[in-house]
Design an enzyme around this catalytic site. Structure first.
Site, PDB file in Angstrom:
ATOM      1  CB  THR A 169     -35.552-110.340 -27.676  1.00  0.00           C
ATOM      2  OG1 THR A 169     -36.531-109.594 -26.960  1.00  0.00           O
ATOM      3  CG2 THR A 169     -35.056-109.509 -28.853  1.00  0.00           C
TER       4      THR A 169
ATOM      5  CE  LYS B 194     -30.879-112.258 -26.658  1.00  0.00           C
ATOM      6  NZ  LYS B 194     -32.350-112.042 -26.593  1.00  0.00           N
TER       7      LYS B 194
ATOM      8  CE  LYS C  89     -36.972-105.982 -26.779  1.00  0.00           C
ATOM      9  NZ  LYS C  89     -37.106-107.217 -25.986  1.00  0.00           N
TER      10      LYS C  89
END
Length: 296
Positions: free
Chosen positions: A98, A241, A173
Site C-alpha cells: 500500500t 502511513k 485501498k
C-alpha cells in the site's frame, strides 16, 4: 496451459501467507526476503529462495512485491540489485503493497522503460484474510495484463476488483483505510466510555456485533482488545502511513477529511509512544490512558 512462474518479494505477516497460498495453488514459486530467516518455511518445502530481487525477476514470469512502503518498493524494483536488472520480455510486476496512486504511476513509468508491465494491486482483509486466501484485491493497470495474472490473484483473494488505470488500485485501498481507521477510533471510544461507565464489555460486544454498528473491526479486533491482545495482524505504523497517503491525496484534490486527519493524529501519538509495531487495535491503549484507565 503451462502455469506462470511467480516470484514473491516480502514475506512479512501478510506476504508469507499470500506466497504460501500461491504455492498451494500449484504455481511454480521463488521467494525473496531481506531477512533470510523468514524464507525458512519455504525452503523446507523445497521452494527456491533467491539471493536478490534481480534473481527473482530472472526466474519468474510474474513478480509480486509485498513490502512496507514506497521507498521499499523502489528499492526492490529499481535499486542496484532490483527487479529491473533481471528484466526480460513479458515480465509483469504486481505491487501489492500500500502506497499511493502517484507512486503507482511512477513505478509503472520507470518499469516501462525496461519493457516491464506493472499492476498496482493492494489488498484488504488483514492477516486472517491472507491466511485463508480470502483477501479483497484492488487492481489498477492494463486490463489484458490483469486478465493474464487473474488466476494468481485468485489464489490469494476471494474478491478481485479491476479498478481501471494504474493508480486506481491504490486509490481504492486508501479509501478503504479511511474507513478502517475511523472505525477503529469509534470502537476504541465506545470501549473507553463503557469501561468508565461500568458497562460489561461482553454485553457491549453483543450489541455492536449484532446491530447496526457491526463491522470487521468489531468482529475481529474487538475480542482481541477485550483480552488485551495488541499483537499485530496489521501494524499501527502501517495504518499511520496509509492515512498519511490518503490525506496527501485529499489535499491535492482539495477534499476536506477531518475524520481522517484526527485519526492520523491519534496514530501519530500511538507511534510516538513506541507502539507502532503493535496492531492497529492498540489505539485502545491510548484511549484508556487519556481516560485514566490503568489496565488498558
Amino acid at each position: 496451459m503451462e502455469r506462470l512462474r511467480v516470484g514473491f518479494i516480502g514475506l512479512g505477516i501478510m506476504g508469507s501467507a499470500m506466497a504460501m497460498n500461491i504455492h498451494k495453488a500449484g504455481f511454480p514459486l521463488i521467494v525473496y526476503n531481506r531477512t533470510k530467516s523468514k524464507t525458512e518455511p519455504f525452503a523446507k518445502l523445497g521452494i527456491p529462495v533467491a539471493e536478490s530481487p534481480r534473481e527473482v525477476a530472472e526466474k519468474s514470469d510474474v513478480v509480486i512485491d509485498m513490502v512496507t512502503d514506497a521507498p521499499d518498493v523502489e528499492e526492490v524494483l529499481l535499486g542496484p540489485n532490483g527487479v529491473v536488472h533481471g528484466a526480460h520480455p513479458g515480465l509483469i510486476v504486481i505491487d501489492m503493497s500500500t502506497n499511493s496512486p502517484d507512486h503507482a504511476r511512477y513505478f509503472a513509468r520507470e518499469l516501462g522503460k525496461y519493457g516491464i508491465e506493472f499492476l498496482d494491486a493492494p489488498v484488504t482483509g488483514g492477516d486472517i484474510g491472507a491466511r485463508q486466501g480470502t483477501l479483497t484485491i484492488m487492481v489498477g493497470g492494463k486490463y489484458e495484463v490483469f486478465e493474464k495474472v487473474k488466476p494468481i490473484l485468485q489464489a490469494m483473494g476471494k474478491t478481485i476488483i479491476y479498478a481501471g488505470d494504474v493508480g486506481n488500485g491504490q486509490m481504492l485501498k486508501l479509501l478503504n483505510q479511511i474507513v478502517v481507521g475511523i472505525d477503529m477510533l469509534a470502537v476504541a471510544e465506545a470501549m473507553a466510555l463503557a469501561r468508565k461507565a461500568g458497562i460489561d464489555m461482553e454485553k457491549l460486544f453483543t450489541v455492536l456485533s449484532t446491530g447496526a454498528a457491526n463491522s470487521f473491526t468489531v468482529q475481529y479486533y474487538m475480542p482481541k482488545m477485550m483480552k488485551g491482545d495488541f499483537e499485530p495482524g496489521f501494524r499501527a505504523a502501517h495504518l499511520k502511513k496509509d492515512l498519511r497517503y490518503a490525506l496527501e491525496t485529499a489535499n491535492r484534490l482539495n477534499v476536506p477529511l477531518p475524520g481522517t486527519a484526527l485519526t492520523l493524529q491519534l496514530y501519530n501519538a500511538l507511534v510516538a509512544k513506541g507502539l507502532g509495531e503493535k496492531g492497529t487495535q492498540a489505539l485502545l491503549k491510548l484511549y484508556y490512558e487519556m481516560a485514566g484507565i490503568s489496565d488498558g
